[in-house]
Design a protein around this motif. Sequence first.
Motif, PDB file in Angstrom:
ATOM      1  N   PRO A   1       0.794  -1.238   0.000  1.00 29.52           N
ATOM      2  CA  PRO A   1       0.000   0.000   0.000  1.00 29.52           C
ATOM      3  C   PRO A   1       0.819   1.278   0.000  1.00 29.52           C
ATOM      4  O   PRO A   1       0.269   2.357  -0.168  1.00 29.52           O
ATOM      5  CB  PRO A   1      -0.808  -0.119   1.291  1.00 29.52           C
ATOM      6  N   GLY A   2       2.152   1.179   0.189  1.00 29.85           N
ATOM      7  CA  GLY A   2       2.953   2.375  -0.041  1.00 29.85           C
ATOM      8  C   GLY A   2       3.803   2.862   1.120  1.00 29.85           C
ATOM      9  O   GLY A   2       4.319   3.981   1.067  1.00 29.85           O
ATOM     10  N   SER A   3       4.019   2.027   2.142  1.00 21.87           N
ATOM     11  CA  SER A   3       4.806   2.550   3.276  1.00 21.87           C
ATOM     12  C   SER A   3       6.277   2.750   2.900  1.00 21.87           C
ATOM     13  O   SER A   3       6.916   3.680   3.374  1.00 21.87           O
ATOM     14  CB  SER A   3       4.652   1.661   4.515  1.00 21.87           C
ATOM     15  N   TRP A   4       6.813   1.900   2.025  1.00 21.51           N
ATOM     16  CA  TRP A   4       8.206   2.111   1.599  1.00 21.51           C
ATOM     17  C   TRP A   4       8.296   3.402   0.767  1.00 21.51           C
ATOM     18  O   TRP A   4       9.258   4.137   0.848  1.00 21.51           O
ATOM     19  CB  TRP A   4       8.737   0.909   0.803  1.00 21.51           C
TER      20      TRP A   4
ATOM     21  N   VAL B   1       5.632   1.129  -8.222  1.00 16.09           N
ATOM     22  CA  VAL B   1       4.889   0.200  -9.089  1.00 16.09           C
ATOM     23  C   VAL B   1       4.286  -0.914  -8.249  1.00 16.09           C
ATOM     24  O   VAL B   1       4.938  -1.431  -7.330  1.00 16.09           O
ATOM     25  CB  VAL B   1       5.843  -0.470 -10.113  1.00 16.09           C
ATOM     26  N   ASP B   2       3.074  -1.307  -8.575  1.00 12.70           N
ATOM     27  CA  ASP B   2       2.480  -2.487  -7.935  1.00 12.70           C
ATOM     28  C   ASP B   2       1.368  -3.037  -8.819  1.00 12.70           C
ATOM     29  O   ASP B   2       0.787  -2.329  -9.644  1.00 12.70           O
ATOM     30  CB  ASP B   2       1.909  -2.145  -6.548  1.00 12.70           C
ATOM     31  N   LEU B   3       1.092  -4.314  -8.625  1.00 10.47           N
ATOM     32  CA  LEU B   3      -0.064  -4.951  -9.277  1.00 10.47           C
ATOM     33  C   LEU B   3      -1.352  -4.264  -8.833  1.00 10.47           C
ATOM     34  O   LEU B   3      -2.280  -4.097  -9.604  1.00 10.47           O
ATOM     35  CB  LEU B   3      -0.171  -6.412  -8.808  1.00 10.47           C
TER      36      LEU B   3
ATOM     37  N   GLY C   1       0.983  -2.306 -12.440  1.00  6.15           N
ATOM     38  CA  GLY C   1       1.360  -3.349 -13.383  1.00  6.15           C
ATOM     39  C   GLY C   1       2.163  -4.445 -12.708  1.00  6.15           C
ATOM     40  O   GLY C   1       2.542  -4.333 -11.537  1.00  6.15           O
ATOM     41  N   ASP C   2       2.414  -5.486 -13.491  1.00  2.00           N
ATOM     42  CA  ASP C   2       3.137  -6.666 -13.016  1.00  2.00           C
ATOM     43  C   ASP C   2       4.616  -6.472 -13.365  1.00  2.00           C
ATOM     44  O   ASP C   2       4.953  -6.310 -14.542  1.00  2.00           O
ATOM     45  CB  ASP C   2       2.543  -7.885 -13.747  1.00  2.00           C
ATOM     46  N   ILE C   3       5.491  -6.500 -12.376  1.00  2.00           N
ATOM     47  CA  ILE C   3       6.911  -6.223 -12.672  1.00  2.00           C
ATOM     48  C   ILE C   3       7.585  -7.337 -13.474  1.00  2.00           C
ATOM     49  O   ILE C   3       8.669  -7.150 -13.998  1.00  2.00           O
ATOM     50  CB  ILE C   3       7.749  -5.896 -11.409  1.00  2.00           C
ATOM     51  N   THR C   4       6.938  -8.517 -13.553  1.00  2.00           N
ATOM     52  CA  THR C   4       7.536  -9.587 -14.361  1.00  2.00           C
ATOM     53  C   THR C   4       7.109  -9.457 -15.833  1.00  2.00           C
ATOM     54  O   THR C   4       7.551 -10.227 -16.680  1.00  2.00           O
ATOM     55  CB  THR C   4       7.120 -10.996 -13.856  1.00  2.00           C
TER      56      THR C   4
ATOM     57  N   CYS D   1      12.706  -3.285  -3.617  1.00  2.00           N
ATOM     58  CA  CYS D   1      11.627  -4.199  -3.997  1.00  2.00           C
ATOM     59  C   CYS D   1      11.220  -5.046  -2.794  1.00  2.00           C
ATOM     60  O   CYS D   1      12.024  -5.817  -2.279  1.00  2.00           O
ATOM     61  CB  CYS D   1      12.084  -5.114  -5.135  1.00  2.00           C
ATOM     62  N   ASP D   2       9.979  -4.871  -2.363  1.00  2.00           N
ATOM     63  CA  ASP D   2       9.460  -5.635  -1.219  1.00  2.00           C
ATOM     64  C   ASP D   2       8.460  -6.680  -1.733  1.00  2.00           C
ATOM     65  O   ASP D   2       7.527  -7.057  -1.030  1.00  2.00           O
ATOM     66  CB  ASP D   2       8.785  -4.644  -0.250  1.00  2.00           C
ATOM     67  N   GLY D   3       8.664  -7.109  -2.974  1.00  2.00           N
ATOM     68  CA  GLY D   3       7.700  -7.992  -3.634  1.00  2.00           C
ATOM     69  C   GLY D   3       7.488  -9.316  -2.919  1.00  2.00           C
ATOM     70  O   GLY D   3       8.427  -9.967  -2.491  1.00  2.00           O
TER      71      GLY D   3
HETATM   72  N1  SAM Z   1       6.522  -2.368   0.564  1.00  2.00           N
HETATM   73  C1  SAM Z   1       5.081  -2.290   0.621  1.00  2.00           C
HETATM   74  C2  SAM Z   1       4.723  -1.281   1.668  1.00  2.00           C
HETATM   75  O1  SAM Z   1       5.603  -0.939   2.445  1.00  2.00           O
HETATM   76  O2  SAM Z   1       3.580  -0.827   1.702  1.00  2.00           O
HETATM   77  C3  SAM Z   1       4.454  -3.636   0.922  1.00  2.00           C
HETATM   78  C4  SAM Z   1       4.602  -4.577  -0.200  1.00  2.00           C
HETATM   79  S1  SAM Z   1       3.651  -6.023   0.012  1.00  2.00           S
HETATM   80  C5  SAM Z   1       4.557  -6.907   1.191  1.00  2.00           C
HETATM   81  C6  SAM Z   1       3.998  -6.942  -1.430  1.00  2.00           C
HETATM   82  C7  SAM Z   1       3.418  -6.328  -2.683  1.00  2.00           C
HETATM   83  O3  SAM Z   1       3.950  -7.034  -3.803  1.00  2.00           O
HETATM   84  C8  SAM Z   1       1.899  -6.441  -2.808  1.00  2.00           C
HETATM   85  O4  SAM Z   1       1.317  -5.167  -2.801  1.00  2.00           O
HETATM   86  C9  SAM Z   1       1.691  -7.135  -4.159  1.00  2.00           C
HETATM   87  O5  SAM Z   1       0.624  -6.585  -4.903  1.00  2.00           O
HETATM   88  C10 SAM Z   1       3.019  -6.838  -4.844  1.00  2.00           C
HETATM   89  N2  SAM Z   1       3.312  -7.738  -5.944  1.00  2.00           N
HETATM   90  C11 SAM Z   1       3.334  -9.107  -5.919  1.00  2.00           C
HETATM   91  N3  SAM Z   1       3.637  -9.579  -7.132  1.00  2.00           N
HETATM   92  C12 SAM Z   1       3.804  -8.493  -7.947  1.00  2.00           C
HETATM   93  C13 SAM Z   1       4.134  -8.360  -9.317  1.00  2.00           C
HETATM   94  N4  SAM Z   1       4.335  -9.427 -10.090  1.00  2.00           N
HETATM   95  N5  SAM Z   1       4.234  -7.121  -9.841  1.00  2.00           N
HETATM   96  C14 SAM Z   1       4.008  -6.036  -9.055  1.00  2.00           C
HETATM   97  N6  SAM Z   1       3.701  -6.107  -7.750  1.00  2.00           N
HETATM   98  C15 SAM Z   1       3.600  -7.325  -7.199  1.00  2.00           C
END
Ligand code: SAM
Length: 313
Positions: free
Chosen positions: A52-55, A84-86, A100-103, A125-127
């Motif tokens: 949700p955006g804390s980083w 960026v995020d899904l 979007g999807d980073i892959t 990246c915290d993916g």
């Molecule tokens: N760092 C974020 C924060 O501090 O708010 C929390 C991130 S959360 C642990 C993991 C995130 O990875 C999720 O929001 C998920 O939608 C995203 N995610 C997972 N697979 C993804 C992908 N293929 N492309 C983009 N985002 C992806």
Amino acid sequence: MGKTSKDKRDIYYRKAKEEGWRARSAFKLLQIDTECHIFDGVSKAVDLCAAPGSWSQVLARKLNENYKKALEKGDASPPKIVAVDLQAMAPLEGVIQLQGDITNTNTAQQIIAHFDNTQADLVVCDGAPDVTGLHDMDIFIQSQLLLAALNITTHILRPGGTFVAKIFRAKDVSFLYAQLRIFFPYVYCTKPSSSRNSSIEAFVVCKDYSPPKGYKPHMLNPLLTHEPCNFEELTGVNRIIVPFVVCGDLSQPDSDMCYPLNYRGKEYKYHEPVQTPIAPPYAEALSLLENRRAGSSAFVFDHDTDFNEADIS
Ligand code: SAM
């Protein structure tokens, strides 16, 4: 369960709300910085898998502090943060957001386009995938996120820049470390105290981005692996070919050919196998077949075996 029960169980969850962070993950990045100084001199950053955006909040705060300090010295470039995020993310001041999807190559290209004439100082990246409960599958998907993040990073990070990413400390983690060491001389595995000990999650901090000499980032040839692409376009270090070694010279028989029994004029003589199998799985079927051929009245179909007459005739 009461409204306060999660607050009681999780101090970082509680603190995040108190301090205005969108998620408790903010503390992980802050604690990594305390130890590894990842924000020093950073004015351009990318937050992959950001919702949700804390980083992104942490990045916005830290990069603004850097900007103010740099302004005092008269040498400042305004901060740039791309997240960026899904998932869709609520807007954050000073953060460019992409969904979007980073892959996916398209998403990667959109991120890269934002850094057309500039380079990032830091990529984080915290993916994490939605956990399926299938342990190996979750670990695999997480490693794919890390490699996708690293590939995007090789397109946009300036030499000397820093990459921070979530990693699962699982069976094949050494492979990921090895891949990272190709691009960064300094790779550390960090575990912030806000990350639960029971979790296999940790964070790699990779410093001093130094791609191999001649390395050209390529969306179709990520990280020097050879996905389908126009191979002829790749040169130098981008075109690694593993040697294919044929053992045995051309005078030896070819195992795919049929030869006459008196091969090369040598008289043929039958030999028993040097060692027959001791207890082969087909032994029972063979003995049933022999009994039947001998017309034995003792032949009884055994319901416990997997064989029937059709199988062995
Ligand atoms: N760092 C974020 C924060 O501090 O708010 C929390 C991130 S959360 C642990 C993991 C995130 O990875 C999720 O929001 C998920 O939608 C995203 N995610 C997972 N697979 C993804 C992908 N293929 N492309 C983009 N985002 C992806």
